[in-house]
Scaffold this motif. Structure first.
Motif, PDB file in Angstrom:
ATOM      1  N   VAL A 199       0.915  -1.400  -0.087  1.00 49.93           N
ATOM      2  CA  VAL A 199       0.113   0.035  -0.113  1.00 49.93           C
ATOM      3  C   VAL A 199       0.946   1.221   0.006  1.00 49.93           C
ATOM      4  O   VAL A 199       1.991   1.126   0.641  1.00 49.93           O
ATOM      5  CB  VAL A 199      -0.975   0.075   1.205  1.00 49.93           C
ATOM      6  CG1 VAL A 199      -0.290  -0.225   2.599  1.00 49.93           C
ATOM      7  CG2 VAL A 199      -1.893   1.226   1.101  1.00 49.93           C
ATOM      8  N   PHE A 200       0.301   2.333  -0.508  1.00 46.18           N
ATOM      9  CA  PHE A 200       1.140   3.473  -0.715  1.00 46.18           C
ATOM     10  C   PHE A 200       0.293   4.402   0.469  1.00 46.18           C
ATOM     11  O   PHE A 200      -0.761   4.773   0.225  1.00 46.18           O
ATOM     12  CB  PHE A 200       0.926   4.212  -1.765  1.00 46.18           C
ATOM     13  CG  PHE A 200       1.796   3.771  -3.142  1.00 46.18           C
ATOM     14  CD1 PHE A 200       2.652   2.577  -2.825  1.00 46.18           C
ATOM     15  CD2 PHE A 200       1.139   3.872  -4.416  1.00 46.18           C
ATOM     16  CE1 PHE A 200       3.226   1.930  -4.023  1.00 46.18           C
ATOM     17  CE2 PHE A 200       1.693   3.173  -5.446  1.00 46.18           C
ATOM     18  CZ  PHE A 200       2.791   2.326  -5.233  1.00 46.18           C
ATOM     19  N   MET A 201       0.846   4.894   1.548  1.00 49.09           N
ATOM     20  CA  MET A 201       0.294   5.544   2.433  1.00 49.09           C
ATOM     21  C   MET A 201       1.364   6.343   3.224  1.00 49.09           C
ATOM     22  O   MET A 201       2.751   5.990   3.370  1.00 49.09           O
ATOM     23  CB  MET A 201      -0.452   4.466   3.771  1.00 49.09           C
ATOM     24  CG  MET A 201      -1.668   4.421   2.996  1.00 49.09           C
ATOM     25  SD  MET A 201      -2.785   3.369   4.422  1.00 49.09           S
ATOM     26  CE  MET A 201      -4.423   3.561   4.053  1.00 49.09           C
ATOM     27  N   PRO A 202       1.180   7.182   4.268  1.00 51.82           N
ATOM     28  CA  PRO A 202       2.173   8.044   5.042  1.00 51.82           C
ATOM     29  C   PRO A 202       2.468   6.791   6.269  1.00 51.82           C
ATOM     30  O   PRO A 202       1.810   5.875   6.467  1.00 51.82           O
ATOM     31  CB  PRO A 202       1.554   9.129   5.542  1.00 51.82           C
ATOM     32  CG  PRO A 202      -0.055   8.872   5.345  1.00 51.82           C
ATOM     33  CD  PRO A 202      -0.193   7.893   4.254  1.00 51.82           C
ATOM     34  N   ILE A 203       3.727   7.411   6.730  1.00 53.30           N
ATOM     35  CA  ILE A 203       4.213   6.280   7.769  1.00 53.30           C
ATOM     36  C   ILE A 203       3.374   6.597   8.975  1.00 53.30           C
ATOM     37  O   ILE A 203       3.275   5.514   9.709  1.00 53.30           O
ATOM     38  CB  ILE A 203       5.383   7.034   8.007  1.00 53.30           C
ATOM     39  CG1 ILE A 203       6.381   6.839   7.104  1.00 53.30           C
ATOM     40  CG2 ILE A 203       6.205   5.994   9.416  1.00 53.30           C
ATOM     41  CD1 ILE A 203       7.864   7.272   7.239  1.00 53.30           C
ATOM     42  N   THR A 204       2.585   7.410   9.243  1.00 53.14           N
ATOM     43  CA  THR A 204       1.676   7.280  10.332  1.00 53.14           C
ATOM     44  C   THR A 204       0.698   6.088  10.668  1.00 53.14           C
ATOM     45  O   THR A 204       0.486   5.429  11.532  1.00 53.14           O
ATOM     46  CB  THR A 204       0.753   8.556  10.502  1.00 53.14           C
ATOM     47  OG1 THR A 204      -0.106   8.409  11.743  1.00 53.14           O
ATOM     48  CG2 THR A 204      -0.319   8.676   8.982  1.00 53.14           C
ATOM     49  N   GLU A 205       0.439   5.552   9.295  1.00 54.15           N
ATOM     50  CA  GLU A 205      -0.388   4.194   9.431  1.00 54.15           C
ATOM     51  C   GLU A 205       0.287   3.023   9.897  1.00 54.15           C
ATOM     52  O   GLU A 205      -0.576   2.090  10.284  1.00 54.15           O
ATOM     53  CB  GLU A 205      -1.028   3.889   8.025  1.00 54.15           C
ATOM     54  CG  GLU A 205      -1.818   5.244   7.195  1.00 54.15           C
ATOM     55  CD  GLU A 205      -2.839   5.894   8.166  1.00 54.15           C
ATOM     56  OE1 GLU A 205      -3.200   5.418   9.120  1.00 54.15           O
ATOM     57  OE2 GLU A 205      -3.418   6.940   7.872  1.00 54.15           O
ATOM     58  N   GLN A 206       1.586   2.932  10.164  1.00 51.63           N
ATOM     59  CA  GLN A 206       2.456   2.116  10.737  1.00 51.63           C
ATOM     60  C   GLN A 206       1.650   1.809  12.040  1.00 51.63           C
ATOM     61  O   GLN A 206       1.519   0.698  12.760  1.00 51.63           O
ATOM     62  CB  GLN A 206       3.654   2.165  10.786  1.00 51.63           C
ATOM     63  CG  GLN A 206       4.409   1.909   9.549  1.00 51.63           C
ATOM     64  CD  GLN A 206       4.560   0.282   9.402  1.00 51.63           C
ATOM     65  OE1 GLN A 206       4.876  -0.454  10.363  1.00 51.63           O
ATOM     66  NE2 GLN A 206       4.438  -0.195   7.951  1.00 51.63           N
ATOM     67  N   LYS A 207       1.301   3.067  12.848  1.00 54.08           N
ATOM     68  CA  LYS A 207       0.597   2.920  14.052  1.00 54.08           C
ATOM     69  C   LYS A 207      -0.672   2.979  14.035  1.00 54.08           C
ATOM     70  O   LYS A 207      -1.643   2.047  14.379  1.00 54.08           O
ATOM     71  CB  LYS A 207       1.105   4.168  14.854  1.00 54.08           C
ATOM     72  CG  LYS A 207       0.644   4.192  16.424  1.00 54.08           C
ATOM     73  CD  LYS A 207       1.192   5.173  17.078  1.00 54.08           C
ATOM     74  CE  LYS A 207       0.556   5.382  18.596  1.00 54.08           C
ATOM     75  NZ  LYS A 207       1.077   6.418  19.307  1.00 54.08           N
ATOM     76  N   SER A 208      -1.373   4.341  13.241  1.00 56.96           N
ATOM     77  CA  SER A 208      -2.756   4.427  13.215  1.00 56.96           C
ATOM     78  C   SER A 208      -3.826   3.280  12.832  1.00 56.96           C
ATOM     79  O   SER A 208      -4.695   2.676  13.250  1.00 56.96           O
ATOM     80  CB  SER A 208      -3.206   5.477  12.392  1.00 56.96           C
ATOM     81  OG  SER A 208      -4.449   5.929  12.321  1.00 56.96           O
ATOM     82  N   LEU A 209      -3.233   2.330  11.466  1.00 55.57           N
ATOM     83  CA  LEU A 209      -3.839   1.190  11.263  1.00 55.57           C
ATOM     84  C   LEU A 209      -2.789   0.099  11.284  1.00 55.57           C
ATOM     85  O   LEU A 209      -3.582  -1.159  11.022  1.00 55.57           O
ATOM     86  CB  LEU A 209      -3.854   1.205   9.371  1.00 55.57           C
ATOM     87  CG  LEU A 209      -4.806   2.724   8.971  1.00 55.57           C
ATOM     88  CD1 LEU A 209      -4.790   2.436   7.211  1.00 55.57           C
ATOM     89  CD2 LEU A 209      -6.168   2.267   9.397  1.00 55.57           C
ATOM     90  N   ARG A 210      -2.207   0.104  12.132  1.00 56.80           N
ATOM     91  CA  ARG A 210      -1.560  -0.980  12.724  1.00 56.80           C
ATOM     92  C   ARG A 210      -0.692  -1.952  11.622  1.00 56.80           C
ATOM     93  O   ARG A 210      -0.661  -2.945  11.520  1.00 56.80           O
ATOM     94  CB  ARG A 210      -2.216  -1.914  13.668  1.00 56.80           C
ATOM     95  CG  ARG A 210      -2.795  -1.500  14.589  1.00 56.80           C
ATOM     96  CD  ARG A 210      -3.554  -2.333  15.683  1.00 56.80           C
ATOM     97  NE  ARG A 210      -4.021  -3.508  15.026  1.00 56.80           N
ATOM     98  CZ  ARG A 210      -5.197  -4.077  14.778  1.00 56.80           C
ATOM     99  NH1 ARG A 210      -6.221  -3.039  14.542  1.00 56.80           N
ATOM    100  NH2 ARG A 210      -5.442  -5.084  14.312  1.00 56.80           N
ATOM    101  N   LEU A 211      -0.196  -0.999  10.610  1.00 55.13           N
ATOM    102  CA  LEU A 211       0.384  -1.661   9.387  1.00 55.13           C
ATOM    103  C   LEU A 211       1.617  -2.664   9.816  1.00 55.13           C
ATOM    104  O   LEU A 211       2.120  -3.484   9.059  1.00 55.13           O
ATOM    105  CB  LEU A 211       0.827  -0.757   8.240  1.00 55.13           C
ATOM    106  CG  LEU A 211      -0.730  -0.179   7.536  1.00 55.13           C
ATOM    107  CD1 LEU A 211      -0.230   0.695   6.267  1.00 55.13           C
ATOM    108  CD2 LEU A 211      -1.465  -1.079   7.403  1.00 55.13           C
ATOM    109  N   HIS A 212       2.116  -2.144  10.921  1.00 54.64           N
ATOM    110  CA  HIS A 212       3.413  -2.707  11.525  1.00 54.64           C
ATOM    111  C   HIS A 212       3.288  -4.298  11.854  1.00 54.64           C
ATOM    112  O   HIS A 212       4.211  -5.071  11.612  1.00 54.64           O
ATOM    113  CB  HIS A 212       3.792  -2.228  12.757  1.00 54.64           C
ATOM    114  CG  HIS A 212       2.929  -2.103  13.740  1.00 54.64           C
ATOM    115  ND1 HIS A 212       3.116  -3.404  14.843  1.00 54.64           N
ATOM    116  CD2 HIS A 212       2.092  -1.205  14.242  1.00 54.64           C
ATOM    117  CE1 HIS A 212       2.103  -2.868  15.625  1.00 54.64           C
ATOM    118  NE2 HIS A 212       1.597  -1.597  15.577  1.00 54.64           N
TER     119      HIS A 212
END
Length: 339
Positions: A199-212
């Motif tokens: 996915v192309f997204m800002p880094i914030t989504e590693q936390k906000s959407l739990r992409l990590h």
């Protein structure tokens, strides 16, 4: 038996209470998203203070698909909301100027620049007809979150990548990836199930959407690949029904001030997202300006400015001048921030 004075006082209190107006804001994205944790609550406080409590703000979560929020406010279902311009393809062409690659500034700088250029160049084009604009904003630089490592842009060829519209659509075509349209709220599930490879997204989504938890690789290009542009807006009829001084008060705590707040909140969320990614063991590949993939991306995006200018030819604006001024404002703002 109540005295006349007491009765009068009681009626006065009742009238004051009934004079209070509730402003319903509709929002989406998870509670931890900066719009929900910082931007809307802060603005709500500003509004209540500026109107001396006569306007109370109530924030409602998930009142519809993100793309419907423009219509929900126009129809008076909610009084105010926000959405992504990419969810209104064909309608919102002008704000895409800020999304174009190569700006290389923070979301705060980009958000303020877009607000100023919107007022000077874009307002008469009527893209927000039926709405009163409260703020323009961008998220932080869009990066590559993926299941497999990305060593070059060729590694993305043929991969299924969720894109959100706007400039991302053009980038996906140029990268020869298979773009999958879906709201951000579905990305975690799609990654988890293998429906998409990245996915192309800002880094914030590693936390906000739990992409990590589902994207073990994060590739960070200098300045990012693009910015995503959004707007916050309110029903003009709601404002008309208010006492003029309260309507003016609401607008006084919006505009450039609100745009800057929103961009700043997204910037901070990126910092927290990167921390979350590293803490979770995500492989973070931060590219330098002269890394082969960075140079490859620079070649890939050539001509995108011209393509945007051509796409807004029907808007009767000086698109090249607007784009040049937007970049100048953003870069000067960024430089002042760093002094």
């Amino acid at each position: 038996m109540l005295s006349a004075a007491a009765l009068t006082l009681g009626l006065g209190v009742s009238a004051a209470a009934s004079a209070e107006t509730t402003l319903i804001v509709g929002t989406w994205q998870p509670p931890g998203n900066p719009m929900n944790s910082v931007v809307w609550p802060t603005w709500a406080g500003w509004v209540e203070e500026a109107t001396e409590g006569r306007v109370k703000v109530k924030i409602e979560q998930d009142v519809g698909h993100p793309k419907t929020y423009f219509q929900l406010v126009e129809d008076g279902v909610i009084n105010a909301g926000w959405s992504y311009h990419g969810y209104g393809p064909g309608r919102f062409k002008l704000p895409v100027a800020v999304e174009l690659p190569g700006l290389n500034v923070s979301a705060e700088a980009a958000s303020v620049a877009l607000w100023k250029v919107q007022q000077k160049y874009f307002a008469d084009a009527g893209e927000y007809e039926g709405l009163t604009l409260l703020a323009t904003l961008t998220h932080g630089p869009g990066q590559i979150h993926s299941i497999d490592p990305v060593e070059s842009l060729a590694d993305l060829k043929g991969k299924k990548v969720r894109i959100g519209g706007g400039v991302q659509t053009e980038l996906a075509e140029r990268m020869d990836v298979t773009g999958v349209a879906a709201p951000g709220s579905k990305v975690y599930e799609m990654m988890q199930q293998g429906v998409i490879d990245g996915v192309f997204m800002p880094i914030t989504e590693q936390k906000s959407l739990r992409l990590h938890e589902v994207a073990p690789n994060l590739t960070v290009l200098p300045g990012g690949m693009y910015l995503g542009s959004f707007s916050m807006f309110i029903d003009p009829y709601f404002l008309e029904d208010l006492d003029p001084k309260d309507a003016e008060a609401i607008l006084s705590v919006s505009g450039e001030k609100l745009s800057a707040l929103a961009g700043r909140a997204w910037d901070q969320a990126d910092v927290e997202g990167l921390e979350a990614a590293r803490a979770a063991g995500v492989t973070v590949k931060e590219l330098g300006p002269n890394d082969p993939m960075t140079l490859e991306f620079g070649e890939l995006i050539k001509g995108m400015d011209d393509a945007w200018v051509e796409s807004v030819a029907d808007r009767d604006v000086d698109a090249r001048a607007a784009l040049a001024e937007l970049r100048q404002i953003a870069r000067e703002y960024e430089a002042q921030k760093q002094e």
